[in-house]
Design a protein around this motif. Structure first.
Motif, PDB file in Angstrom:
ATOM      1  N   TRP A 239       0.829  -1.200   0.000  1.00 33.01           N
ATOM      2  CA  TRP A 239       0.000   0.000   0.000  1.00 33.01           C
ATOM      3  C   TRP A 239       0.871   1.260   0.000  1.00 33.01           C
ATOM      4  N   TRP A 240       1.912   1.253   0.812  1.00 29.99           N
ATOM      5  CA  TRP A 240       2.817   2.404   0.901  1.00 29.99           C
ATOM      6  C   TRP A 240       3.481   2.666  -0.449  1.00 29.99           C
ATOM      7  N   HIS A 241       3.931   1.595  -1.095  1.00 30.00           N
ATOM      8  CA  HIS A 241       4.586   1.724  -2.392  1.00 30.00           C
ATOM      9  C   HIS A 241       3.639   2.313  -3.440  1.00 30.00           C
ATOM     10  N   GLU A 242       2.368   1.926  -3.382  1.00 27.63           N
ATOM     11  CA  GLU A 242       1.411   2.357  -4.395  1.00 27.63           C
ATOM     12  C   GLU A 242       0.862   3.756  -4.143  1.00 27.63           C
ATOM     13  N   HIS A 243       0.848   4.211  -2.883  1.00 26.63           N
ATOM     14  CA  HIS A 243       0.116   5.430  -2.552  1.00 26.63           C
ATOM     15  C   HIS A 243       0.966   6.580  -2.039  1.00 26.63           C
TER      16      HIS A 243
ATOM     17  N   ARG B 129      -5.995   8.654  -4.051  1.00 27.55           N
ATOM     18  CA  ARG B 129      -5.223   9.839  -3.717  1.00 27.55           C
ATOM     19  C   ARG B 129      -3.830   9.412  -3.281  1.00 27.55           C
ATOM     20  N   ASP B 130      -2.817  10.002  -3.887  1.00 29.01           N
ATOM     21  CA  ASP B 130      -1.438   9.744  -3.512  1.00 29.01           C
ATOM     22  C   ASP B 130      -1.025  10.700  -2.409  1.00 29.01           C
ATOM     23  N   LEU B 131      -0.427  10.162  -1.346  1.00 28.20           N
ATOM     24  CA  LEU B 131      -0.088  10.949  -0.175  1.00 28.20           C
ATOM     25  C   LEU B 131       1.377  11.337  -0.183  1.00 28.20           C
ATOM     26  N   SER B 132       1.654  12.465   0.435  1.00 25.38           N
ATOM     27  CA  SER B 132       3.041  12.811   0.669  1.00 25.38           C
ATOM     28  C   SER B 132       3.582  11.917   1.784  1.00 25.38           C
ATOM     29  N   LEU B 133       4.894  11.849   1.879  1.00 27.29           N
ATOM     30  CA  LEU B 133       5.531  11.029   2.913  1.00 27.29           C
ATOM     31  C   LEU B 133       5.122  11.494   4.304  1.00 27.29           C
ATOM     32  N   ALA B 134       5.137  12.794   4.522  1.00 30.66           N
ATOM     33  CA  ALA B 134       4.794  13.338   5.839  1.00 30.66           C
ATOM     34  C   ALA B 134       3.358  13.024   6.213  1.00 30.66           C
ATOM     35  N   ASP B 135       2.442  13.144   5.233  1.00 30.53           N
ATOM     36  CA  ASP B 135       1.043  12.879   5.529  1.00 30.53           C
ATOM     37  C   ASP B 135       0.798  11.392   5.792  1.00 30.53           C
ATOM     38  N   ALA B 136       1.486  10.522   5.038  1.00 25.54           N
ATOM     39  CA  ALA B 136       1.332   9.080   5.247  1.00 25.54           C
ATOM     40  C   ALA B 136       1.813   8.683   6.634  1.00 25.54           C
TER      41      ALA B 136
ATOM     42  N   VAL C  12       8.918   1.242   7.597  1.00 26.97           N
ATOM     43  CA  VAL C  12       8.512   0.595   6.347  1.00 26.97           C
ATOM     44  C   VAL C  12       9.733   0.075   5.598  1.00 26.97           C
ATOM     45  N   SER C  13      10.804   0.855   5.575  1.00 29.33           N
ATOM     46  CA  SER C  13      12.033   0.415   4.911  1.00 29.33           C
ATOM     47  C   SER C  13      12.582  -0.838   5.566  1.00 29.33           C
ATOM     48  N   ASN C  14      12.529  -0.877   6.905  1.00 27.02           N
ATOM     49  CA  ASN C  14      12.991  -2.077   7.614  1.00 27.02           C
ATOM     50  C   ASN C  14      12.144  -3.288   7.252  1.00 27.02           C
ATOM     51  N   TRP C  15      10.830  -3.110   7.217  1.00 25.38           N
ATOM     52  CA  TRP C  15       9.954  -4.230   6.856  1.00 25.38           C
ATOM     53  C   TRP C  15      10.274  -4.742   5.455  1.00 25.38           C
ATOM     54  N   ARG C  16      10.470  -3.829   4.529  1.00 27.29           N
ATOM     55  CA  ARG C  16      10.790  -4.247   3.159  1.00 27.29           C
ATOM     56  C   ARG C  16      12.074  -5.076   3.131  1.00 27.29           C
ATOM     57  N   LYS C  17      13.074  -4.621   3.871  1.00 33.16           N
ATOM     58  CA  LYS C  17      14.350  -5.343   3.906  1.00 33.16           C
ATOM     59  C   LYS C  17      14.155  -6.732   4.493  1.00 33.16           C
ATOM     60  N   TRP C  18      13.439  -6.829   5.608  1.00 33.56           N
ATOM     61  CA  TRP C  18      13.236  -8.131   6.249  1.00 33.56           C
ATOM     62  C   TRP C  18      12.380  -9.049   5.396  1.00 33.56           C
ATOM     63  N   LEU C  19      11.373  -8.491   4.742  1.00 33.12           N
ATOM     64  CA  LEU C  19      10.459  -9.305   3.935  1.00 33.12           C
ATOM     65  C   LEU C  19      11.085  -9.772   2.624  1.00 33.12           C
ATOM     66  N   ALA C  20      12.252  -9.235   2.288  1.00 32.66           N
ATOM     67  CA  ALA C  20      12.938  -9.701   1.075  1.00 32.66           C
ATOM     68  C   ALA C  20      13.295 -11.180   1.196  1.00 32.66           C
ATOM     69  N   ASP C  21      13.534 -11.652   2.423  1.00 34.24           N
ATOM     70  CA  ASP C  21      13.734 -13.085   2.684  1.00 34.24           C
ATOM     71  C   ASP C  21      12.707 -13.474   3.731  1.00 34.24           C
ATOM     72  N   GLU C  22      11.482 -13.723   3.267  1.00 35.81           N
ATOM     73  CA  GLU C  22      10.362 -13.897   4.185  1.00 35.81           C
ATOM     74  C   GLU C  22      10.517 -15.128   5.066  1.00 35.81           C
TER      75      GLU C  22
END
Length: 294
Positions: free
Chosen positions: A62-66, A82-89, A100-110
Motif C-alpha cells: 500500500w505504501w509503495h502504491e500510494h 489519492r497519492d499521499l506525501s511522505l509526511a502525511d502518510a 517501512v524500509s525495515n519491513w521491506r528489507k526483512w520481507l525480502a527473505d520472508e
C-alpha cells in the motif's frame, strides 16, 4: 486454541481503508504472540506471526502504491485514488518511513524473517535452550540439520514419526508428526515409531539421548531410527550406540549445519549416522552418497 479473544484479530478481511488501523492491528497481533508464547500454544504463535508478516507485507505494498517521497504535501487524484506525501502518510498511519524500509528489507527473505520472529518469541518466553545444542566448543546454541539429510532419512524410513530432541524452528525442515523440544524434556517421554534424532552435543545430554534411543529400540517401541552425531569414537556412549546399531555411515567431509539465521556453520570434526531398523540395504544405498557404511 485457548480462551484468548482472537477471532476479531485473526480474522483478516484485507488491509483497512484507514492506514491508522494497521498499527492497532499489529499491536494486537503482538499481544497474541506474547500470549501464545506464555501459554506455549505454538500453532497459535505461528499463525499470529504469519498474520503479522501478511499485515506488514500488505502495508508495504500500500505504501509503495500510494505514498510519494517527493513533492511536499501535494495530493494527486488519479483513478479515484489519492497519492499521499511522505509526511502525511506517516501522520495518518503512525508508522514512519524508516519502519517501512525495515519491513521491506526483512520481507525480502520472508522465510528467514519468519524463523527469526519465531525464535525471538521463544527467547522472550525463556524457552531458548541454554546448553550448546549442536556444536560443543563453538559458542553457537542451535545448529539444524540441512534438508538433504532429512530427505534421505525419509527415503529410508518412509516418514518421521518423532523427533525427540529438537527446536520448533528445526521442524520447518524435519516436519515430524510429533516432536519434543527442550521445554518438553524428551528424555522423560516414551518414544514410538520412526525416529529422527540429532541430540544436543553436550554432556551428559548426548550420552543420555543415545542411551534412551538404544533402550526404546530394544523395547521395540521405536521401529526405525536414524541418529546423527559428531563422530565421537573415543566415548563410551558412541560405542554403546554403535553396538546396538544395524549400520553406521561415517561422513565424507563435515556436514555444514544451519544456524537460526539460516547461515552455514562448520563443525570442527566429521559426523556419523546410526541406523536402527530392518531396512539396512536401503540405508546403505541412500546414505552411501554421504560417506562410507559399516
Amino acid at each position: 486454541m485457548n480462551d484468548f479473544p482472537l477471532a476479531p484479530i485473526l480474522a483478516r478481511g484485507g488491509l483497512p481503508a484507514d492506514p491508522r488501523e494497521v498499527k492497532v492491528r499489529l499491536a494486537k497481533i503482538d499481544a497474541v504472540i506474547d500470549y501464545a508464547a506464555k501459554v506455549k500454544d505454538w500453532p497459535l504463535l505461528e499463525k499470529a506471526i504469519d498474520l503479522k508478516i501478511e499485515e506488514q507485507r500488505e502495508f508495504c505494498r500500500w505504501w509503495h502504491e500510494h505514498v510519494h517521497h517527493k513533492g511536499g504535501e501535494r495530493w494527486i487524484d488519479r483513478a479515484e485514488r489519492r497519492d499521499l506525501s511522505l509526511a502525511d502518510a506517516e501522520a495518518r498511519s503512525g508508522i514512519i518511513h524508516q519502519q517501512v524500509s525495515n519491513w521491506r528489507k526483512w520481507l525480502a527473505d520472508e522465510a528467514k524473517y519468519r524463523e527469526q520472529q519465531i525464535l525471538a518469541a521463544y527467547r522472550k518466553a525463556g524457552l531458548e535452550p541454554a546448553e550448546n545444542h549442536r556444536a560443543e566448543g563453538t559458542g553457537d546454541n542451535e545448529w539444524f540439520t540441512p534438508a538433504q539429510y532429512i530427505a534421505a532419512a525419509r527415503e529410508v524410513m518412509g516418514e518421521i514419526d518423532l523427533d525427540p530432541a529438537t527446536h520448533p524452528l528445526a521442524q520447518q525442515t524435519v516436519q515430524a508428526t510429533s516432536y519434543y523440544s527442550a521445554a518438553d524434556d524428551g528424555l522423560a517421554q516414551e518414544w514410538h515409531g520412526r525416529v529422527w534424532l540429532n541430540p544436543p552435543y553436550v554432556q551428559p545430554l548426548i550420552a543420555q539421548f543415545a542411551a534412551k534411543l538404544v533402550a526404546e529400540v530394544s523395547a521395540r517401541r521405536v521401529t526405525q531410527a536414524i541418529m546423527l552425531t559428531h563422530n565421537y569414537t573415543d566415548t563410551a556412549w558412541f560405542h554403546q550406540a554403535e553396538i546396538a546399531a544395524d549400520l553406521l555411515c561415517f561422513t565424507r567431509g563435515r556436514i555444514k549445519f544451519v544456524d537460526s539465521d539460516g547461515d552455514d556453520c562448520a563443525p570442527t570434526q566429521g559426523q556419523a549416522f546410526f541406523y536402527y531398523g530392518p531396512h539396512g540395504d536401503r540405508f546403505r544405498e541412500i546414505f552411501s552418497r554421504f560417506g562410507f557404511i559399516r
